[in-house]
Design a protein around this motif. Structure first.
Motif, PDB file in Angstrom:
ATOM      1  N   LEU A 113       0.955  -1.110  -0.321  1.00  0.00           N
ATOM      2  CA  LEU A 113       0.178   0.089  -0.089  1.00  0.00           C
ATOM      3  C   LEU A 113       0.948   1.332   0.070  1.00  0.00           C
ATOM      4  CD1 LEU A 113      -2.900   1.665   0.194  1.00  0.00           C
ATOM      5  CD2 LEU A 113      -2.439   1.452   3.018  1.00  0.00           C
ATOM      6  N   GLN A 114       0.696   2.204  -0.966  1.00  0.00           N
ATOM      7  CA  GLN A 114       1.401   3.383  -0.843  1.00  0.00           C
ATOM      8  C   GLN A 114       0.563   4.607  -0.347  1.00  0.00           C
ATOM      9  OE1 GLN A 114       2.547   4.144  -5.068  1.00  0.00           O
ATOM     10  NE2 GLN A 114       3.805   2.701  -5.260  1.00  0.00           N
ATOM     11  N   ILE A 115       1.357   5.133   0.390  1.00  0.00           N
ATOM     12  CA  ILE A 115       0.734   6.416   1.334  1.00  0.00           C
ATOM     13  C   ILE A 115       1.337   7.409   0.936  1.00  0.00           C
ATOM     14  CG2 ILE A 115       0.017   7.078   3.699  1.00  0.00           C
ATOM     15  CD1 ILE A 115       0.756   4.242   4.605  1.00  0.00           C
ATOM     16  N   PRO A 116       0.848   8.357   0.105  1.00  0.00           N
ATOM     17  CA  PRO A 116       1.253   9.715  -0.525  1.00  0.00           C
ATOM     18  C   PRO A 116       1.483  10.733   0.751  1.00  0.00           C
ATOM     19  CG  PRO A 116      -1.083   9.680  -1.036  1.00  0.00           C
ATOM     20  CD  PRO A 116      -0.712   8.364  -0.598  1.00  0.00           C
ATOM     21  N   VAL A 117       2.485  11.589   0.580  1.00  0.00           N
ATOM     22  CA  VAL A 117       2.862  12.372   1.673  1.00  0.00           C
ATOM     23  C   VAL A 117       2.894  13.954   1.024  1.00  0.00           C
ATOM     24  CG1 VAL A 117       4.628  13.164   3.373  1.00  0.00           C
ATOM     25  CG2 VAL A 117       4.503  10.635   3.070  1.00  0.00           C
ATOM     26  N   GLU A 118       2.172  14.706   1.683  1.00  0.00           N
ATOM     27  CA  GLU A 118       2.190  16.387   1.280  1.00  0.00           C
ATOM     28  C   GLU A 118       2.897  16.918   2.614  1.00  0.00           C
ATOM     29  OE1 GLU A 118      -1.010  19.641   0.349  1.00  0.00           O
ATOM     30  OE2 GLU A 118      -1.776  18.188   1.694  1.00  0.00           O
ATOM     31  N   ILE A 119       3.950  17.549   2.195  1.00  0.00           N
ATOM     32  CA  ILE A 119       4.626  18.370   3.360  1.00  0.00           C
ATOM     33  C   ILE A 119       4.061  19.987   2.831  1.00  0.00           C
ATOM     34  CG2 ILE A 119       6.860  19.322   4.377  1.00  0.00           C
ATOM     35  CD1 ILE A 119       8.112  16.576   3.455  1.00  0.00           C
ATOM     36  N   ILE A 120       3.302  20.266   3.959  1.00  0.00           N
ATOM     37  CA  ILE A 120       2.710  21.700   3.732  1.00  0.00           C
ATOM     38  C   ILE A 120       3.683  22.689   3.856  1.00  0.00           C
ATOM     39  CG2 ILE A 120       0.902  23.501   4.602  1.00  0.00           C
ATOM     40  CD1 ILE A 120      -0.587  20.859   5.827  1.00  0.00           C
ATOM     41  N   GLY A 121       3.886  23.724   2.711  1.00  0.00           N
ATOM     42  CA  GLY A 121       4.626  24.687   3.007  1.00  0.00           C
ATOM     43  C   GLY A 121       5.960  24.465   2.783  1.00  0.00           C
ATOM     44  N   ALA A 122       6.380  23.231   2.184  1.00  0.00           N
ATOM     45  CA  ALA A 122       7.662  22.866   1.858  1.00  0.00           C
ATOM     46  C   ALA A 122       8.396  23.804   0.908  1.00  0.00           C
ATOM     47  CB  ALA A 122       7.738  21.370   1.211  1.00  0.00           C
ATOM     48  N   LEU A 123       9.298  24.378   1.477  1.00  0.00           N
ATOM     49  CA  LEU A 123      10.513  25.053   0.775  1.00  0.00           C
ATOM     50  C   LEU A 123      11.860  24.877   0.942  1.00  0.00           C
ATOM     51  CD1 LEU A 123      10.899  27.834  -1.215  1.00  0.00           C
ATOM     52  CD2 LEU A 123      10.543  29.023   0.973  1.00  0.00           C
ATOM     53  N   THR A 124      12.765  24.407  -0.024  1.00  0.00           N
ATOM     54  CA  THR A 124      14.190  24.181   0.143  1.00  0.00           C
ATOM     55  C   THR A 124      14.983  25.096  -0.796  1.00  0.00           C
ATOM     56  OG1 THR A 124      13.361  21.831   0.434  1.00  0.00           O
ATOM     57  CG2 THR A 124      15.607  22.434  -0.104  1.00  0.00           C
ATOM     58  N   VAL A 125      15.912  25.587   0.045  1.00  0.00           N
ATOM     59  CA  VAL A 125      16.806  26.495  -0.307  1.00  0.00           C
ATOM     60  C   VAL A 125      18.277  25.909  -0.471  1.00  0.00           C
ATOM     61  CG1 VAL A 125      17.702  28.862  -0.150  1.00  0.00           C
ATOM     62  CG2 VAL A 125      15.398  28.615   0.527  1.00  0.00           C
ATOM     63  N   THR A 126      18.787  25.951  -1.627  1.00  0.00           N
ATOM     64  CA  THR A 126      20.243  25.403  -1.731  1.00  0.00           C
ATOM     65  C   THR A 126      21.118  26.554  -2.390  1.00  0.00           C
ATOM     66  OG1 THR A 126      19.519  24.761  -4.275  1.00  0.00           O
ATOM     67  CG2 THR A 126      19.145  23.127  -2.215  1.00  0.00           C
ATOM     68  N   GLY A 127      22.370  26.313  -2.233  1.00  0.00           N
ATOM     69  CA  GLY A 127      23.316  27.153  -2.978  1.00  0.00           C
ATOM     70  C   GLY A 127      24.018  27.999  -1.688  1.00  0.00           C
ATOM     71  N   GLY A 128      23.898  27.805  -0.531  1.00  0.00           N
ATOM     72  CA  GLY A 128      24.752  28.644   0.383  1.00  0.00           C
ATOM     73  C   GLY A 128      25.426  27.812   1.232  1.00  0.00           C
ATOM     74  N   ASP A 129      25.595  28.340   2.615  1.00  0.00           N
ATOM     75  CA  ASP A 129      26.546  27.880   3.572  1.00  0.00           C
ATOM     76  C   ASP A 129      28.037  27.674   2.988  1.00  0.00           C
ATOM     77  OD1 ASP A 129      24.357  28.178   5.353  1.00  0.00           O
ATOM     78  OD2 ASP A 129      23.945  25.962   5.064  1.00  0.00           O
ATOM     79  N   VAL A 130      28.473  28.754   2.316  1.00  0.00           N
ATOM     80  CA  VAL A 130      29.676  28.375   1.743  1.00  0.00           C
ATOM     81  C   VAL A 130      30.621  29.931   1.803  1.00  0.00           C
ATOM     82  CG1 VAL A 130      29.373  26.577   0.032  1.00  0.00           C
ATOM     83  CG2 VAL A 130      29.310  29.162  -0.710  1.00  0.00           C
ATOM     84  N   ASP A 131      32.088  29.678   1.925  1.00  0.00           N
ATOM     85  CA  ASP A 131      32.864  30.638   1.973  1.00  0.00           C
ATOM     86  C   ASP A 131      33.403  31.258   0.513  1.00  0.00           C
ATOM     87  OD1 ASP A 131      32.646  30.337   4.687  1.00  0.00           O
ATOM     88  OD2 ASP A 131      34.946  29.998   4.924  1.00  0.00           O
ATOM     89  N   VAL A 132      33.492  32.309   0.228  1.00  0.00           N
ATOM     90  CA  VAL A 132      33.779  33.050  -1.079  1.00  0.00           C
ATOM     91  C   VAL A 132      34.583  34.057  -0.934  1.00  0.00           C
ATOM     92  CG1 VAL A 132      33.054  34.045  -3.108  1.00  0.00           C
ATOM     93  CG2 VAL A 132      31.280  32.748  -2.113  1.00  0.00           C
ATOM     94  N   THR A 133      35.884  33.768  -1.320  1.00  0.00           N
ATOM     95  CA  THR A 133      37.092  34.864  -1.419  1.00  0.00           C
ATOM     96  C   THR A 133      37.663  35.287  -2.796  1.00  0.00           C
ATOM     97  OG1 THR A 133      38.113  33.388   0.274  1.00  0.00           O
ATOM     98  CG2 THR A 133      39.539  35.134  -0.665  1.00  0.00           C
ATOM     99  N   ILE A 134      37.592  36.680  -2.851  1.00  0.00           N
ATOM    100  CA  ILE A 134      37.777  37.205  -4.191  1.00  0.00           C
ATOM    101  C   ILE A 134      38.768  38.542  -3.728  1.00  0.00           C
ATOM    102  CG2 ILE A 134      35.768  36.648  -5.202  1.00  0.00           C
ATOM    103  CD1 ILE A 134      34.681  39.399  -4.618  1.00  0.00           C
ATOM    104  N   SER A 135      39.251  39.044  -4.750  1.00  0.00           N
ATOM    105  CA  SER A 135      40.360  40.211  -4.486  1.00  0.00           C
ATOM    106  C   SER A 135      39.686  41.332  -4.830  1.00  0.00           C
ATOM    107  CB  SER A 135      41.481  39.948  -5.358  1.00  0.00           C
ATOM    108  OG  SER A 135      42.409  38.817  -4.999  1.00  0.00           O
ATOM    109  N   GLU A 136      40.075  42.547  -4.265  1.00  0.00           N
ATOM    110  CA  GLU A 136      39.405  43.975  -4.643  1.00  0.00           C
ATOM    111  C   GLU A 136      39.366  44.011  -6.080  1.00  0.00           C
ATOM    112  OE1 GLU A 136      39.610  47.320  -1.654  1.00  0.00           O
ATOM    113  OE2 GLU A 136      41.948  46.376  -2.243  1.00  0.00           O
ATOM    114  N   ASN A 137      38.056  44.625  -6.763  1.00  0.00           N
ATOM    115  CA  ASN A 137      38.073  44.832  -8.055  1.00  0.00           C
ATOM    116  C   ASN A 137      37.506  43.756  -8.882  1.00  0.00           C
ATOM    117  OD1 ASN A 137      38.598  47.694  -7.872  1.00  0.00           O
ATOM    118  ND2 ASN A 137      40.698  47.144  -7.986  1.00  0.00           N
TER     119      ASN A 137
END
Length: 687
Positions: free
Chosen positions: A298-322
Motif C-alpha cells: 500500500l502506497q501512502i502519499p505524503v504532502e509536506i505543507i509549505g515545503a520550501l527548500t533553499v540550496t546554494g549557500g553555507d559556503v565561503d567566497v574569497t575574491i580580490s578587490e575589483n
C-alpha cells in the motif's frame, strides 16, 4: 559606533586570523504548542564566540520581515502562556556578533487542542470464533493536529499480531479466536502533549464456532484505507503516525518504509504502525504485508505543507578587490517563490532575484550575505561568507568606542576598533605620568573581522584612584609588499569615576501640532553616568536622533525618548496629535455652508419677528375695535327719548290767502285711528 560596522568576529586571544565566518548550526523548527502551555525554541551558530547577542521576534506572516521583539536575549526562547492569538504566527531568532547579524528562517507556530467528546464511540460486538475479520468502530474527537487512535483491552494497550488500527480509528481483529474477547476502550492521542482522551468501554464477545480450521486467504486490502483516501499531510519537521493494515490468513507480517528506507525507530512490535519524527523529504510511505498465500503493498502519499527548500549557500567566497562574483541560491516549492538579500543583517534594496552580483568588489563588501526565499507559507535562508582581499595597503586607524565614564566599585569594559589592510593588531596601555604601561593580554578580548579588529579591555572593580587615568589603544600593521614598513596609530580616553544614579526622564505627555509642521520635543534626562538617548516613532528607531532636543518632521504619532546608562533604561512617551488642515476648496465649501446656515438662521429669525409684529398689531386692532363698540353702545343709550303715551300725529299745514304758513293741526290718537272722509277740493265760490 564603529564596532557595529564589524562584519565578522571571533575570540582570538591575540592570534590573528582571516576569512572568519559563522552560520546557523541549527534553527528552530515549526512547532505545535498547547493552548495555555509554554513555547520553547532554540537556535545555535557555528562559532566559539561567547559574546553573541541574541534577539527573537514575532511575525504576523512570511512577508513581515521586521516583527515585534520578544523578551529573550539568549539562544533559547521560552514564551507563554500561549493564547490562540499565536496561531499561524512566525518566530525568528537573530544572532549578532559584534555588528555582524544573521536572521533565521521563519518558524511557524500552531496552537494545538484536543476535544473531549468522541464523534463515535465503540459499541458491544459479538463474533464467532474463527471469523476472518471483526471491526470495533471509533471516530476520534476533534483536535489540532488531528489526533491518532490507539486501543486498550482490559486496561492494556492492544498491539497484537492479528490487530491493526485503520485510518478511521477502528480496531480491526483478523482470524479471531477466543483470546480476543474482552473489554475495549478507544483512546485519542495527540503529538502535542495533550492528555489522552478515552471513550466508553465496549465488550467484544467471541462465541464458539466451527472447529474446522479456517482456509488460507491471500493478503487483501482493508477497504477503510481506500474509503478514507488515506494520506499524510503535515509541515516539515512534524511527527506523524503511519498506519499499516491488511487482511489475510495466516495473519500477515507487516513492514513500513519511507520512500526506499526501512522505518525502524518507534515502530510497533508487529509493524502495523510507526511514529515518524522530523518529517522532511519523504514523498511516499510504503506499507507491505505478506503471508504464505501472497503479498500486497500500500502506497501512502505524503504532502509536506509549505515545503520550501533553499540550496546554494553555507559556503565561503574569497575574491580580490575589483573582482566580481555572483552569489546564487535556489528555492524549490510548489508555490510561487520570491527572494531578498541581506548583508550583515540589513536588506539590500532592489535585489529580488535568486542571484546577487558583487561587481568590482571593495573590502567593505566583505561580510555575511543571506539569501531568503519566501512563499506565503514559509521563509527559508541560506548564508554566504564573502571575503574581499585588499590589493593596496591601508595604514591602521584606531578609534576608542567606549564612554569615558565608570562606576565606583563596578567592572568596566573599554573597547576600540582598529581598521586597515592588512588587518591590524591591537594593544592597550595605561598612562602613568609621562609614561605608559602595557596592559597584559590576559585582560584583553580581541576579535578580528575581515577588515577590522575589535579589542576589549576588561577592568575589574574601579577604585577612586582610577579617576582621571588615561587608557590608550594602539594599533599596528605593515605594508602588504614590504613587512619592514610599519604603520601605527592610537586613540585614548580619560576615565571619569562617577556615583551611580539611575536614568530618569521628564517629557510632556501630549502635544498638538499642525500636520506637516515641525514640532520641537525636549527630553530632559538625568543620571550618572550620563545616559545615552534614543528617539522612537511608533516603536521604530529614528536613526541618528540621540540628542535631548528633537525636531519632528511633521508626522503625528507616539514619540518616545529612551535613556540608558549602566544602571538601566527608562522610556517615556509623548503623543503628538495632528490638527486638521483644509485645502482652499475645502475652506470655500465650509465657508459657503456656514454662510448658508447663517442666512437660513437670519431668515428664520426675521420670520419669527414679523409673525410676532403681526400678532401684536392684530391684538391692538381688536382692542381698538372693542373700545369703539363699547363707546358707541354707551352713547346710544344716553341719547334715546322716551315715547309719549298718547302720540300726536302732525297734520299737514297750509298757506293762507296772504301766503302765511298755518300751523299744523294736531289730532289725537283716536282721531287718527277714526276713518276720515276723503278730503274734497273746494268748489268755486259765488261771489
Amino acid at each position: 559606533m564603529y564596532f557595529v560596522l564589524l562584519t565578522l568576529a571571533v575570540v582570538l586571544g591575540g592570534v590573528s586570523t582571516e576569512n572568519v565566518a559563522f552560520y546557523f548550526r541549527s534553527q528552530a523548527r515549526d512547532a505545535f504548542v498547547p493552548l495555555g502551555g509554554s513555547l520553547t525554541l532554540s537556535c545555535a551558530v557555528s562559532t566559539g564566540v561567547e559574546d553573541v547577542t541574541w534577539h527573537w521576534s514575532l511575525h504576523q506572516s512570511t512577508s513581515d520581515t521586521v516583527g515585534t521583539p520578544l523578551d529573550s536575549t539568549t539562544d533559547t526562547l521560552v514564551y507563554g502562556p500561549v493564547t490562540s492569538d499565536l496561531e499561524g504566527k512566525y518566530v525568528t531568532c537573530g544572532a549578532d556578533i559584534f555588528g555582524s547579524k544573521l536572521f533565521s528562517r521563519h518558524t511557524n507556530i500552531r496552537v494545538s487542542y484536543l476535544d473531549e467528546s468522541f464523534a463515535e464511540e465503540p459499541e458491544d460486538v459479538s463474533v464467532s470464533e474463527g471469523a476472518e475479520h471483526v471491526r470495533l468502530n471509533c471516530v476520534a474527537p476533534g483536535g489540532y493536529p488531528a489526533p491518532y487512535v490507539t486501543w486498550e483491552k482490559d486496561g492494556v494497550e492492544v498491539d497484537l499480531a492479528n490487530s491493526y488500527v485503520d485510518p478511521l480509528g477502528g480496531l480491526n481483529l483478523i482470524n479471531v479466536d477466543s483470546t480476543a474477547a474482552g473489554s475495549y476502550v478507544c483512546v485519542a492521542n495527540s503529538f502535542s502533549l495533550h492528555t489522552p482522551v478515552k471513550s466508553k468501554a465496549a465488550t467484544l464477545t467471541v462465541e464458539q464456532g466451527s472447529s474446522d480450521p479456517a482456509p488460507d486467504l491471500p493478503v487483501t486490502y482493508d477497504v477503510s484505507f481506500a474509503q478514507s483516501r488515506y494520506m499524510i499531510s503535515a509541515r516539515r519537521g512534524d511527527t506523524v503516525r503511519v498506519l499499516c493494515g491488511f487482511l489475510g490468513n495466516p495473519t500477515p507480517t507487516f513492514s513500513i518504509k519511507a520512500d526506499a528506507d526501512d522505518v525502524t525507530e518507534d515502530v510497533s512490535v508487529y509493524g502495523t504502525w510507526a511514529n515518524y519524527h522530523d518529517l522532511e523529504g519523504v514523498t511516499t510511505f510504503h506499507c507491505a504485508a505478506s503471508n504464505n498465500a501472497g503479498s500486497q503493498n500500500l502506497q501512502i502519499p505524503v504532502e509536506i505543507i509549505g515545503a520550501l527548500t533553499v540550496t546554494g549557500g553555507d559556503v565561503d567566497v574569497t575574491i580580490s578587490e575589483n573582482e566580481s562574483t555572483t552569489l546564487v541560491c535556489s528555492g524549490s516549492s510548489s508555490l510561487d517563490v520570491s527572494y531578498s538579500w541581506y548583508l550583515n543583517g540589513k536588506e539590500i534594496i532592489n535585489e529580488v532575484s535568486n542571484s546577487l552580483l558583487i561587481a568590482q568588489a571593495k573590502r567593505s563588501d566583505s561580510g555575511m550575505y543571506q539569501c531568503f526565499a519566501r512563499t506565503v507559507e514559509a521563509r527559508e535562508q541560506t548564508t554566504f561568507a564573502v571575503y574581499v582581499q585588499g590589493i593596496a595597503s591601508e595604514p591602521v586607524q584606531v578609534t576608542v568606542t567606549s564612554d569615558e565614564y565608570g562606576l565606583l566599585g563596578e567592572k568596566l569594559q573599554l573597547s576600540c576598533v582598529a581598521a586597515g589592510n592588512p588587518v591590524p593588531s591591537v594593544t592597550w596601555h595605561r598612562g602613568q605620568g609621562n609614561t605608559q604601561q602595557a596592559i597584559p593580554t590576559e585582560m584583553l578580548t580581541t576579535m578580528e573581522s575581515f577588515t577590522e579588529t575589535l579589542s576589549i579591555l576588561n577592568l575589574s572593580e574601579l577604585q577612586e584612584e582610577d579617576d582621571g587615568a588615561e587608557y590608550v589603544c594602539k594599533g599596528t600593521n605593515t605594508h602588504l609588499s614590504d613587512s619592514s614598513v610599519t604603520y601605527s596609530a592610537e586613540s585614548s580616553l580619560v576615565l571619569n569615576i562617577v556615583a551611580p544614579i539611575p536614568p530618569s526622564i521628564s517629557l510632556p505627555s501630549t502635544s498638538t501640532m499642525t500636520s506637516g509642521s515641525a514640532l520641537t520635543l525636549i527630553c530632559s534626562v538625568d543620571g550618572s553616568p550620563p545616559p545615552q538617548i534614543q528617539w522612537f516613532l511608533d516603536g521604530v528607531v529614528i536613526e541618528g536622533e540621540t540628542d535631548e532636543k528633537f525636531v519632528t518632521s511633521g508626522s503625528a504619532g507616539v514619540y518616545s525618548c529612551t535613556a540608558t546608562n549602566a544602571l538601566g533604561t527608562v522610556s517615556q512617551e509623548v503623543v503628538v496629535e495632528s490638527k486638521p488642515v483644509y485645502s482652499g476648496g475645502e475652506i470655500f465649501l465650509i465657508l459657503l455652508i456656514v454662510a448658508f446656515l447663517l442666512v437660513m438662521a437670519t431668515v428664520g429669525i426675521l420670520i419669527v419677528i414679523r409673525r410676532e409684529e403681526l400678532e401684536r398689531r392684530l391684538r391692538e386692532a381688536r382692542a381698538k375695535e372693542e373700545l369703539l363698540l363699547e363707546k358707541k353702545y354707551s352713547a346710544e343709550s344716553t341719547n334715546i327719548t322716551p315715547m309719549p303715551t298718547t302720540p300726536v300725529l302732525p297734520v299737514e299745514g297750509g298757506l293762507t290767502a296772504n301766503g302765511d304758513v298755518t300751523e299744523p293741526t294736531l289730532v289725537s290718537e283716536a282721531e287718527c285711528q277714526t276713518p276720515q272722509p276723503p278730503a274734497t277740493s273746494p268748489g268755486p265760490q259765488n261771489v
